[in-house]
Enzyme design. Sequence first.
Site, short mmCIF file in Angstrom:
data_model
loop_
_atom_site.label_atom_id
_atom_site.label_comp_id
_atom_site.label_asym_id
_atom_site.label_seq_id
_atom_site.Cartn_x
_atom_site.Cartn_y
_atom_site.Cartn_z
N GLY A 58 -11.75 -7.31 -8.55
CA GLY A 58 -10.73 -7.73 -7.57
C GLY A 58 -10.79 -6.83 -6.36
CG ASP A 115 -7.92 -8.19 -2.81
OD1 ASP A 115 -6.89 -7.89 -2.19
OD2 ASP A 115 -8.05 -7.96 -4.02
N GLY A 164 -3.42 -2.56 -5.56
CA GLY A 164 -3.38 -3.99 -5.88
C GLY A 164 -3.10 -4.72 -4.59
CE LYS A 210 4.16 -3.03 -8.45
NZ LYS A 210 3.90 -3.75 -7.18
CB SER A 219 0.33 3.40 -10.58
OG SER A 219 -0.61 2.60 -11.30
CE LYS A 275 -3.85 15.14 -27.42
NZ LYS A 275 -4.97 14.49 -28.15
CD GLN A 277 8.11 -3.87 -17.67
OE1 GLN A 277 8.51 -3.07 -18.51
NE2 GLN A 277 6.83 -3.96 -17.33
CD GLU A 337 -9.65 -3.53 -4.18
OE1 GLU A 337 -8.58 -4.16 -4.29
OE2 GLU A 337 -10.46 -3.73 -3.27
CB SER A 354 1.18 -9.60 -13.41
OG SER A 354 1.06 -8.25 -12.98
#
Length: 317
Positions: free
Chosen positions: A205, A207, A176, A51, A301, A270, A81, A201, A76
């Site tokens: 969920g 969709d 997502g 992100k 991700s 790891k 962040q 996904e 969420s």
Amino acid sequence: MVTYEDVAAAHERIKSQARRTPVMTSRQVDEVAGASVFFKCENLQRMGAFKFRGAYNALSLLSPDEKRRGVLAFSSGNHAQAVALAGTLLGVPTTIVMPEDAPTVKLEATRGYGGEVVTYRKGQNREALAKRLAEERRLTLIPPFDHPHVVAGQGTAAKELIEDAGALDVLLVPCGGGGLISGCAIAARHLSPDCRVIGVEPAAGDDATRSFKEKKLVKIEVPDTIADGARTTSLGSITFPLVLKYVNEMLTVTDEELLRTMFWLWERTKLVVEPTGALAACAVLERKMQLQKLRVGVILSGGNVDLRWAAAKMQER
């Protein structure tokens, strides 16, 4: 429409701040998949997820006045962040709307990166709340996925993966709201034209999978899934047409499969990956498709997992 030129420009814009995360391989993963698998480790990105790429690109393109007044985001966790960190790096004030039950590690990290957190209760419309606050405070709204500059920034992950690993037969991407898979599919189509792009996904969920198959935008209730980064109710007005144009297939995995994959990755490779971050890897390790002898790219991700929650889940196994 977002183009590959937008992705390439975003890469130039963010490369001084975003990490060029490693591409890692595992003999054990290759044996399970019967393929050559290349993990793009965005769990090792700044703030722990892909992100940061989209957030930094979007904030970089604000006008001087918009930067002075600040931005507002709703998320969420990982976009929250990312926007908070990008804002601190660029000197842009940030306000983040987050659910009050968001993972503690993500709430604390967002505040730690300099964001002002405004929480909302389950059942509240976060987008309506964010829009109202943005208007009241005269802030620029930076949504988590349905924004062209965010999409372009996210696509730089696949650009780097293909540049470092070479041409791919298949690229699997967590999905997502569709920002990551849209950007990555654009990059893959340009850099590795024969590559099939597959979105993954959570089954709870689905969709995007239903929207892809029915060729119309399907909206659902907020899904109950451990993949908190994929608790979206629909693709966006920007990401939906991009998914239809550039993505070849959509798959789903269950929460139980996701947990199994997450812990397998922790124990065998790891690599600390959060549930949402393990979606694409789950499709490989649970053999959701035929990959024999193919070159397969997998986007991990994110890695922002609440370790106390994970420890409790591990004890339940």
